[in-house]
Scaffold this motif. Structure first.
Motif, PDB file in Angstrom:
ATOM      1  N   LYS A 140       5.252  -8.043   0.799  1.00  0.00           N
ATOM      2  CA  LYS A 140       3.833  -8.377   0.914  1.00  0.00           C
ATOM      3  C   LYS A 140       3.492  -8.784   2.346  1.00  0.00           C
ATOM      4  O   LYS A 140       2.342  -9.036   2.664  1.00  0.00           O
ATOM      5  N   LEU A 141       4.503  -8.837   3.211  1.00  0.00           N
ATOM      6  CA  LEU A 141       4.286  -9.168   4.618  1.00  0.00           C
ATOM      7  C   LEU A 141       3.643  -7.980   5.324  1.00  0.00           C
ATOM      8  O   LEU A 141       3.951  -6.831   5.019  1.00  0.00           O
ATOM      9  N   SER A 142       2.786  -8.264   6.281  1.00  0.00           N
ATOM     10  CA  SER A 142       2.180  -7.190   7.070  1.00  0.00           C
ATOM     11  C   SER A 142       3.162  -6.744   8.153  1.00  0.00           C
ATOM     12  O   SER A 142       4.098  -7.470   8.490  1.00  0.00           O
ATOM     13  N   LYS A 143       2.912  -5.554   8.696  1.00  0.00           N
ATOM     14  CA  LYS A 143       3.774  -5.071   9.781  1.00  0.00           C
ATOM     15  C   LYS A 143       3.722  -6.015  10.967  1.00  0.00           C
ATOM     16  O   LYS A 143       4.711  -6.222  11.654  1.00  0.00           O
ATOM     17  N   ALA A 144       2.559  -6.613  11.221  1.00  0.00           N
ATOM     18  CA  ALA A 144       2.424  -7.554  12.347  1.00  0.00           C
ATOM     19  C   ALA A 144       3.310  -8.773  12.130  1.00  0.00           C
ATOM     20  O   ALA A 144       3.963  -9.254  13.059  1.00  0.00           O
ATOM     21  N   GLU A 145       3.361  -9.291  10.905  1.00  0.00           N
ATOM     22  CA  GLU A 145       4.216 -10.446  10.606  1.00  0.00           C
ATOM     23  C   GLU A 145       5.688 -10.072  10.755  1.00  0.00           C
ATOM     24  O   GLU A 145       6.486 -10.857  11.267  1.00  0.00           O
ATOM     25  N   ILE A 146       6.020  -8.874  10.344  1.00  0.00           N
ATOM     26  CA  ILE A 146       7.418  -8.430  10.436  1.00  0.00           C
ATOM     27  C   ILE A 146       7.804  -8.218  11.896  1.00  0.00           C
ATOM     28  O   ILE A 146       8.871  -8.648  12.336  1.00  0.00           O
ATOM     29  N   ARG A 147       6.941  -7.577  12.669  1.00  0.00           N
ATOM     30  CA  ARG A 147       7.246  -7.305  14.083  1.00  0.00           C
ATOM     31  C   ARG A 147       7.334  -8.582  14.903  1.00  0.00           C
ATOM     32  O   ARG A 147       8.006  -8.622  15.920  1.00  0.00           O
ATOM     33  N   ALA A 148       6.649  -9.622  14.457  1.00  0.00           N
ATOM     34  CA  ALA A 148       6.697 -10.891  15.181  1.00  0.00           C
ATOM     35  C   ALA A 148       8.070 -11.550  15.057  1.00  0.00           C
ATOM     36  O   ALA A 148       8.381 -12.481  15.796  1.00  0.00           O
ATOM     37  N   ASN A 149       8.877 -11.057  14.149  1.00  0.00           N
ATOM     38  CA  ASN A 149      10.197 -11.653  13.908  1.00  0.00           C
ATOM     39  C   ASN A 149      11.295 -10.620  14.126  1.00  0.00           C
ATOM     40  O   ASN A 149      11.878 -10.100  13.193  1.00  0.00           O
ATOM     41  N   ALA A 150      11.561 -10.342  15.376  1.00  0.00           N
ATOM     42  CA  ALA A 150      12.634  -9.413  15.702  1.00  0.00           C
ATOM     43  C   ALA A 150      13.965 -10.027  15.282  1.00  0.00           C
ATOM     44  O   ALA A 150      14.088 -11.239  15.136  1.00  0.00           O
ATOM     45  N   HIS A 151      14.962  -9.191  15.094  1.00  0.00           N
ATOM     46  CA  HIS A 151      16.289  -9.654  14.679  1.00  0.00           C
ATOM     47  C   HIS A 151      16.784 -10.733  15.627  1.00  0.00           C
ATOM     48  O   HIS A 151      16.770 -10.597  16.836  1.00  0.00           O
ATOM     49  N   ALA A 165       0.827  -1.212   0.000  1.00  0.00           N
ATOM     50  CA  ALA A 165       0.000   0.000   0.000  1.00  0.00           C
ATOM     51  C   ALA A 165       0.861   1.261   0.000  1.00  0.00           C
ATOM     52  O   ALA A 165       0.341   2.363   0.002  1.00  0.00           O
ATOM     53  N   GLY A 166       2.182   1.097   0.027  1.00  0.00           N
ATOM     54  CA  GLY A 166       3.086   2.243   0.011  1.00  0.00           C
ATOM     55  C   GLY A 166       3.441   2.768   1.390  1.00  0.00           C
ATOM     56  O   GLY A 166       4.128   3.775   1.508  1.00  0.00           O
ATOM     57  N   ASN A 167       3.005   2.087   2.453  1.00  0.00           N
ATOM     58  CA  ASN A 167       3.331   2.506   3.820  1.00  0.00           C
ATOM     59  C   ASN A 167       4.766   2.114   4.156  1.00  0.00           C
ATOM     60  O   ASN A 167       5.206   1.016   3.823  1.00  0.00           O
ATOM     61  N   ASP A 168       5.462   3.000   4.847  1.00  0.00           N
ATOM     62  CA  ASP A 168       6.866   2.763   5.206  1.00  0.00           C
ATOM     63  C   ASP A 168       6.980   1.623   6.213  1.00  0.00           C
ATOM     64  O   ASP A 168       6.280   1.583   7.213  1.00  0.00           O
ATOM     65  N   ILE A 169       7.849   0.671   5.912  1.00  0.00           N
ATOM     66  CA  ILE A 169       8.136  -0.457   6.816  1.00  0.00           C
ATOM     67  C   ILE A 169       9.432  -0.188   7.559  1.00  0.00           C
ATOM     68  O   ILE A 169       9.533  -0.447   8.750  1.00  0.00           O
ATOM     69  N   GLY A 170      10.423   0.320   6.883  1.00  0.00           N
ATOM     70  CA  GLY A 170      11.706   0.599   7.516  1.00  0.00           C
ATOM     71  C   GLY A 170      12.810   0.742   6.483  1.00  0.00           C
ATOM     72  O   GLY A 170      12.555   0.880   5.289  1.00  0.00           O
ATOM     73  N   THR A 171      14.049   0.658   6.963  1.00  0.00           N
ATOM     74  CA  THR A 171      15.225   0.816   6.120  1.00  0.00           C
ATOM     75  C   THR A 171      16.128  -0.395   6.296  1.00  0.00           C
ATOM     76  O   THR A 171      16.323  -0.875   7.414  1.00  0.00           O
ATOM     77  N   VAL A 172      16.674  -0.865   5.187  1.00  0.00           N
ATOM     78  CA  VAL A 172      17.599  -1.999   5.254  1.00  0.00           C
ATOM     79  C   VAL A 172      18.863  -1.546   5.969  1.00  0.00           C
ATOM     80  O   VAL A 172      19.469  -0.538   5.615  1.00  0.00           O
ATOM     81  N   GLN A 173      19.248  -2.312   7.012  1.00  0.00           N
ATOM     82  CA  GLN A 173      20.495  -2.028   7.713  1.00  0.00           C
ATOM     83  C   GLN A 173      21.607  -2.914   7.182  1.00  0.00           C
ATOM     84  O   GLN A 173      22.724  -2.468   6.979  1.00  0.00           O
ATOM     85  N   SER A 174      21.281  -4.205   6.962  1.00  0.00           N
ATOM     86  CA  SER A 174      22.289  -5.150   6.482  1.00  0.00           C
ATOM     87  C   SER A 174      21.594  -6.413   6.001  1.00  0.00           C
ATOM     88  O   SER A 174      20.369  -6.532   6.079  1.00  0.00           O
ATOM     89  N   GLY A 212      12.143   2.547  13.790  1.00  0.00           N
ATOM     90  CA  GLY A 212      11.930   3.066  15.136  1.00  0.00           C
ATOM     91  C   GLY A 212      12.941   2.557  16.143  1.00  0.00           C
ATOM     92  O   GLY A 212      12.613   2.349  17.300  1.00  0.00           O
ATOM     93  N   GLY A 213      14.159   2.294  15.725  1.00  0.00           N
ATOM     94  CA  GLY A 213      15.192   1.818  16.627  1.00  0.00           C
ATOM     95  C   GLY A 213      15.153   0.322  16.875  1.00  0.00           C
ATOM     96  O   GLY A 213      15.969  -0.197  17.624  1.00  0.00           O
ATOM     97  N   LYS A 214      14.211  -0.382  16.266  1.00  0.00           N
ATOM     98  CA  LYS A 214      14.125  -1.834  16.436  1.00  0.00           C
ATOM     99  C   LYS A 214      14.545  -2.519  15.149  1.00  0.00           C
ATOM    100  O   LYS A 214      14.351  -1.989  14.056  1.00  0.00           O
ATOM    101  N   LEU A 215      15.119  -3.708  15.300  1.00  0.00           N
ATOM    102  CA  LEU A 215      15.582  -4.474  14.147  1.00  0.00           C
ATOM    103  C   LEU A 215      14.641  -5.639  13.876  1.00  0.00           C
ATOM    104  O   LEU A 215      14.203  -6.327  14.805  1.00  0.00           O
ATOM    105  N   TYR A 216      14.341  -5.858  12.608  1.00  0.00           N
ATOM    106  CA  TYR A 216      13.457  -6.944  12.189  1.00  0.00           C
ATOM    107  C   TYR A 216      14.083  -7.702  11.033  1.00  0.00           C
ATOM    108  O   TYR A 216      14.864  -7.142  10.264  1.00  0.00           O
ATOM    109  N   ASN A 217      13.743  -8.983  10.926  1.00  0.00           N
ATOM    110  CA  ASN A 217      14.200  -9.813   9.813  1.00  0.00           C
ATOM    111  C   ASN A 217      13.095  -9.924   8.775  1.00  0.00           C
ATOM    112  O   ASN A 217      11.944 -10.195   9.126  1.00  0.00           O
TER     113      ASN A 217
END
Length: 153
Positions: A134-145, A89-98, A109-114
């Motif tokens: 295509k992953l939702s933010k909830a799916e991404i947040r469920a998988n912290a680095h 939908a064009g909503n910001d998820i984050g920035t690739v760190q590595s 927001g200072g948190k790392l996700y895989n």
């Protein structure tokens, strides 16, 4: 002949009634009609504004939504530090760190996700645009680095 004169007089009276109302004989009629028109105009403007706002929101959503048919799996070279990641939908998820193995490490927001590399896409017609998942933010947040890999679709 008498009937003809009666019809002519009645016709003239019918035609003269609106003119008499305009002169002021029917002043209350003019005031009522004027007030009714003002209310209708105000209501009409409010409806027009609401419709315009709705159209603007829908148009913004449609323009911000990414056409999923034009997405291709991102090449590993496109998943680089600093690349922006959005949802479909064009909503910001984050920035690739590595990149960590088969996952991109995303910071938001200072948190790392895989996010699995296989779940990152790019627009087929853009090499430098943002990456899309295509992953939702909830799916991404469920998988912290460091946690389990996010489910792929």
């Amino acid at each position: 002949m008498r009937k003809a004169l009666t019809l002519i007089a009645a016709g003239a009276a019918a035609l003269a009634a609106p003119a008499i109302a305009q002169v002021g004989v029917g002043g209350t009629v003019d005031a009522t009609v004027g007030a009714g028109t003002g209310s209708a105009t105000g209501a009409m403007g409010a409806v027009t504004d609401q419709v315009g706002d709705t159209v603007d929101r829908v148009d913004g959503t449609v323009n911000g939504t990414i056409d999923e048919t034009k997405l291709v799996v991102a090449a590993r070279e496109q998943v680089r530090a600093g690349a922006q990641v959005t949802d479909t939908a064009g909503n910001d998820i984050g920035t690739v760190q590595s990149i960590d193995g088969d996952n991109a490490v995303i910071v938001d927001g200072g948190k790392l996700y895989n996010i699995p590399l296989a779940a990152l896409y790019s627009k087929a017609d853009s090499v430098t645009g943002p990456l899309v998942t295509k992953l939702s933010k909830a799916e991404i947040r469920a998988n912290a680095h460091g946690g389990a890999a996010a489910p792929t679709r």
